[in-house]
Design a protein around this motif. Structure first.
Motif, mmCIF file in Angstrom:
data_model
loop_
_atom_site.group_PDB
_atom_site.id
_atom_site.type_symbol
_atom_site.label_atom_id
_atom_site.label_comp_id
_atom_site.label_asym_id
_atom_site.label_seq_id
_atom_site.Cartn_x
_atom_site.Cartn_y
_atom_site.Cartn_z
ATOM 1 N N GLU A 169 33.669 26.615 49.488
ATOM 2 C CA GLU A 169 34.232 27.912 49.873
ATOM 3 C C GLU A 169 35.110 28.471 48.750
ATOM 4 O OE1 GLU A 169 36.740 30.023 53.490
ATOM 5 O OE2 GLU A 169 36.038 27.965 53.748
ATOM 6 N N LYS A 170 35.910 27.626 48.133
ATOM 7 C CA LYS A 170 36.762 28.046 47.020
ATOM 8 C C LYS A 170 35.903 28.459 45.824
ATOM 9 C CE LYS A 170 40.607 26.504 44.163
ATOM 10 N NZ LYS A 170 41.533 25.431 43.856
ATOM 11 N N TYR A 171 34.860 27.702 45.536
ATOM 12 C CA TYR A 171 33.967 28.003 44.418
ATOM 13 C C TYR A 171 33.289 29.358 44.621
ATOM 14 C CZ TYR A 171 30.178 27.504 41.024
ATOM 15 O OH TYR A 171 29.306 27.709 39.987
ATOM 16 N N MET A 172 32.767 29.595 45.816
ATOM 17 C CA MET A 172 32.084 30.861 46.099
ATOM 18 C C MET A 172 33.065 32.044 46.038
ATOM 19 S SD MET A 172 28.998 30.031 46.236
ATOM 20 C CE MET A 172 28.433 31.687 46.581
ATOM 21 N N THR A 173 34.271 31.849 46.518
ATOM 22 C CA THR A 173 35.288 32.909 46.451
ATOM 23 C C THR A 173 35.580 33.258 44.996
ATOM 24 O OG1 THR A 173 36.267 32.216 48.549
ATOM 25 C CG2 THR A 173 37.658 33.535 47.079
ATOM 26 N N LYS A 174 35.728 32.256 44.143
ATOM 27 C CA LYS A 174 35.996 32.503 42.717
ATOM 28 C C LYS A 174 34.834 33.242 42.047
ATOM 29 C CE LYS A 174 39.415 29.068 41.445
ATOM 30 N NZ LYS A 174 40.366 30.005 40.865
ATOM 31 N N LEU A 175 33.593 32.907 42.414
ATOM 32 C CA LEU A 175 32.438 33.621 41.856
ATOM 33 C C LEU A 175 32.481 35.099 42.231
ATOM 34 C CD1 LEU A 175 29.316 31.296 42.300
ATOM 35 C CD2 LEU A 175 30.435 31.960 40.172
ATOM 36 N N LEU A 176 32.755 35.386 43.501
ATOM 37 C CA LEU A 176 32.833 36.784 43.948
ATOM 38 C C LEU A 176 33.991 37.514 43.272
ATOM 39 C CD1 LEU A 176 32.078 36.411 47.755
ATOM 40 C CD2 LEU A 176 30.585 37.373 46.007
ATOM 41 N N GLU A 177 35.125 36.841 43.134
ATOM 42 C CA GLU A 177 36.274 37.462 42.464
ATOM 43 C C GLU A 177 35.946 37.764 40.998
ATOM 44 O OE1 GLU A 177 39.906 35.510 45.110
ATOM 45 O OE2 GLU A 177 39.275 34.523 43.248
ATOM 46 N N GLN A 178 35.238 36.845 40.338
ATOM 47 C CA GLN A 178 34.840 37.056 38.942
ATOM 48 C C GLN A 178 33.910 38.264 38.830
ATOM 49 O OE1 GLN A 178 35.675 35.596 35.945
ATOM 50 N NE2 GLN A 178 34.392 37.177 35.048
ATOM 51 N N ARG A 179 32.934 38.325 39.729
ATOM 52 C CA ARG A 179 31.997 39.452 39.730
ATOM 53 C C ARG A 179 32.742 40.773 39.940
ATOM 54 N NH1 ARG A 179 29.499 42.535 43.370
ATOM 55 N NH2 ARG A 179 27.429 43.319 42.885
ATOM 56 N N ASN A 180 33.633 40.807 40.913
ATOM 57 C CA ASN A 180 34.360 42.038 41.212
ATOM 58 C C ASN A 180 35.316 42.430 40.092
ATOM 59 O OD1 ASN A 180 32.943 42.011 43.559
ATOM 60 N ND2 ASN A 180 34.690 41.691 44.903
ATOM 61 N N SER A 181 35.926 41.452 39.454
ATOM 62 C CA SER A 181 36.813 41.713 38.327
ATOM 63 C C SER A 181 36.041 42.332 37.162
ATOM 64 C CB SER A 181 37.484 40.404 37.893
ATOM 65 O OG SER A 181 38.236 40.598 36.736
ATOM 66 N N THR A 182 34.865 41.796 36.881
ATOM 67 C CA THR A 182 34.022 42.354 35.822
ATOM 68 C C THR A 182 33.571 43.760 36.183
ATOM 69 O OG1 THR A 182 33.269 40.152 35.157
ATOM 70 C CG2 THR A 182 31.908 42.013 34.475
ATOM 71 N N LEU A 183 33.156 43.969 37.419
ATOM 72 C CA LEU A 183 32.726 45.294 37.864
ATOM 73 C C LEU A 183 33.864 46.303 37.686
ATOM 74 C CD1 LEU A 183 30.592 46.084 40.965
ATOM 75 C CD2 LEU A 183 32.451 47.569 40.284
ATOM 76 N N LYS A 184 35.058 45.926 38.105
ATOM 77 C CA LYS A 184 36.227 46.808 37.979
ATOM 78 C C LYS A 184 36.475 47.158 36.511
ATOM 79 C CE LYS A 184 41.219 46.778 38.961
ATOM 80 N NZ LYS A 184 41.386 48.053 39.642
ATOM 81 N N GLU A 185 36.459 46.160 35.647
ATOM 82 C CA GLU A 185 36.704 46.389 34.223
ATOM 83 C C GLU A 185 35.634 47.300 33.609
ATOM 84 O OE1 GLU A 185 36.534 43.956 30.043
ATOM 85 O OE2 GLU A 185 37.155 42.849 31.819
ATOM 86 N N VAL A 186 34.383 47.030 33.903
ATOM 87 C CA VAL A 186 33.278 47.826 33.357
ATOM 88 C C VAL A 186 33.356 49.275 33.859
ATOM 89 C CG1 VAL A 186 30.757 48.113 33.419
ATOM 90 C CG2 VAL A 186 31.749 45.872 32.917
ATOM 91 N N ALA A 187 33.657 49.446 35.140
ATOM 92 C CA ALA A 187 33.736 50.791 35.728
ATOM 93 C C ALA A 187 34.893 51.592 35.154
ATOM 94 C CB ALA A 187 33.878 50.698 37.240
ATOM 95 N N GLU A 188 36.026 50.944 34.974
ATOM 96 C CA GLU A 188 37.231 51.645 34.546
ATOM 97 C C GLU A 188 37.298 51.880 33.039
ATOM 98 O OE1 GLU A 188 40.123 50.163 38.179
ATOM 99 O OE2 GLU A 188 40.446 49.326 36.169
ATOM 100 N N LYS A 189 36.680 51.017 32.266
ATOM 101 C CA LYS A 189 36.779 51.129 30.800
ATOM 102 C C LYS A 189 35.538 51.744 30.173
ATOM 103 C CE LYS A 189 40.254 47.642 30.338
ATOM 104 N NZ LYS A 189 40.718 46.437 29.713
ATOM 105 N N GLN A 190 34.731 52.392 30.980
ATOM 106 C CA GLN A 190 33.567 53.145 30.503
ATOM 107 C C GLN A 190 32.451 52.288 29.908
ATOM 108 O OE1 GLN A 190 33.676 56.464 31.336
ATOM 109 N NE2 GLN A 190 35.623 55.884 32.229
ATOM 110 N N ARG A 191 32.513 50.972 30.084
ATOM 111 C CA ARG A 191 31.445 50.097 29.582
ATOM 112 C C ARG A 191 30.167 50.263 30.393
ATOM 113 N NH1 ARG A 191 33.526 44.324 29.566
ATOM 114 N NH2 ARG A 191 31.430 43.948 28.806
ATOM 115 N N TRP A 192 30.259 50.891 31.550
ATOM 116 C CA TRP A 192 29.093 51.119 32.405
ATOM 117 C C TRP A 192 28.030 51.943 31.701
ATOM 118 C CZ3 TRP A 192 28.117 56.227 33.333
ATOM 119 C CH2 TRP A 192 29.178 57.119 33.131
ATOM 120 N N LYS A 193 28.427 52.750 30.728
ATOM 121 C CA LYS A 193 27.484 53.626 30.013
ATOM 122 C C LYS A 193 26.424 52.831 29.262
ATOM 123 C CE LYS A 193 30.884 57.286 29.435
ATOM 124 N NZ LYS A 193 31.686 58.060 28.493
ATOM 125 N N GLU A 194 26.712 51.554 28.971
ATOM 126 C CA GLU A 194 25.800 50.702 28.206
ATOM 127 C C GLU A 194 24.738 50.034 29.076
ATOM 128 O OE1 GLU A 194 28.491 47.860 26.496
ATOM 129 O OE2 GLU A 194 29.833 49.437 25.785
#
Length: 163
Positions: free
Chosen positions: A130-155
Motif C-alpha cells: 500500500e505504501k509502495y503504490m501510494t508513492k508511485l501515484l504521488e510520483q506520477r502526480n508530482s511529475t504531472l504537476k511539474e510538467v503542467a506548470e513549467k510548460q514542459r507539456w509542449k514537448e
C-alpha cells in the motif's frame, strides 16, 4: 482491499491537466525509475475510451507486465482504467478533475485494488505494498504537476491542441 485517494492542486487549466493525465508519454516520464515501457496497445499519445495499454516495468525487484483498459472517459472531468491482466487480482484507477478559480485544477485519484494471493496479499499490503503504490501515484502526480506548470507539456505527443 486498499483504496488509495490522493488530491493534487495544479496551477494549469483543467483541459491540459486532463490530457496530461491520459498521456502515455507523461506516464513513462513519471515512472522512468521503474524502467516502465508501453509494449502493446496504445504506446504514445493520449489514451481514449476502449483502448488498452500493456506496461512492462520493474517493481519491487521483479519485471512485470500489466494490461489496463480505459473503461470510461468524460472529457475534462473523469476517466477510469481497469486491470485486464497483471499481478493484481483487481484494480480500478479513477481520475477526477475539478476546475478551480484562477485557472487551477484539482486532480483526484482513487486507486482501488485487490492484491493476489489472498491472506498473503493482505499481509503484503499491510507491510509494504500500500505504501509502495501510494508513492508511485504521488510520483506520477508530482511529475504531472511539474510538467503542467513549467510548460514542459509542449514537448509531449498529443498535446498539440493546447498550443
Amino acid at each position: 482491499m486498499p483504496k488509495l485517494q490522493l488530491e493534487t492542486i495544479i496551477n494549469a487549466p483543467i483541459e491540459r491537466v486532463f490530457d496530461l493525465a491520459r498521456s502515455i508519454d507523461l506516464h513513462l516520464l513519471s515512472l522512468k525509475h521503474t524502467h516502465e515501457k508501453a509494449v502493446a496497445g496504445r504506446m504514445t499519445g493520449l489514451v481514449e475510451k476502449g483502448e488498452t495499454v500493456t506496461w512492462r516495468a520493474r517493481h519491487l525487484g521483479v519485471t512485470q507486465e500489466l494490461t489496463s483498459l480505459i473503461t470510461d472517459v468524460d472529457p475534462h472531468h473523469y476517466f477510469a482504467d481497469e486491470l485486464v491482466k497483471g499481478a493484481f487480482q483487481h484494480f480500478k484507477h479513477e481520475h477526477f478533475f475539478e476546475k478551480l478559480e484562477n485557472g487551477r485544477t484539482l486532480m483526484k485519484d482513487i486507486f482501488d485494488y485487490t492484491s493476489p494471493l489472498g491472506l498473503l496479499g493482505k499481509l503484503a499490503d499491510l507491510l509494504f505494498l500500500e505504501k509502495y503504490m501510494t508513492k508511485l501515484l504521488e510520483q506520477r502526480n508530482s511529475t504531472l504537476k511539474e510538467v503542467a506548470e513549467k510548460q514542459r507539456w509542449k514537448e509531449l505527443p498529443g498535446m498539440e491542441p493546447h498550443l
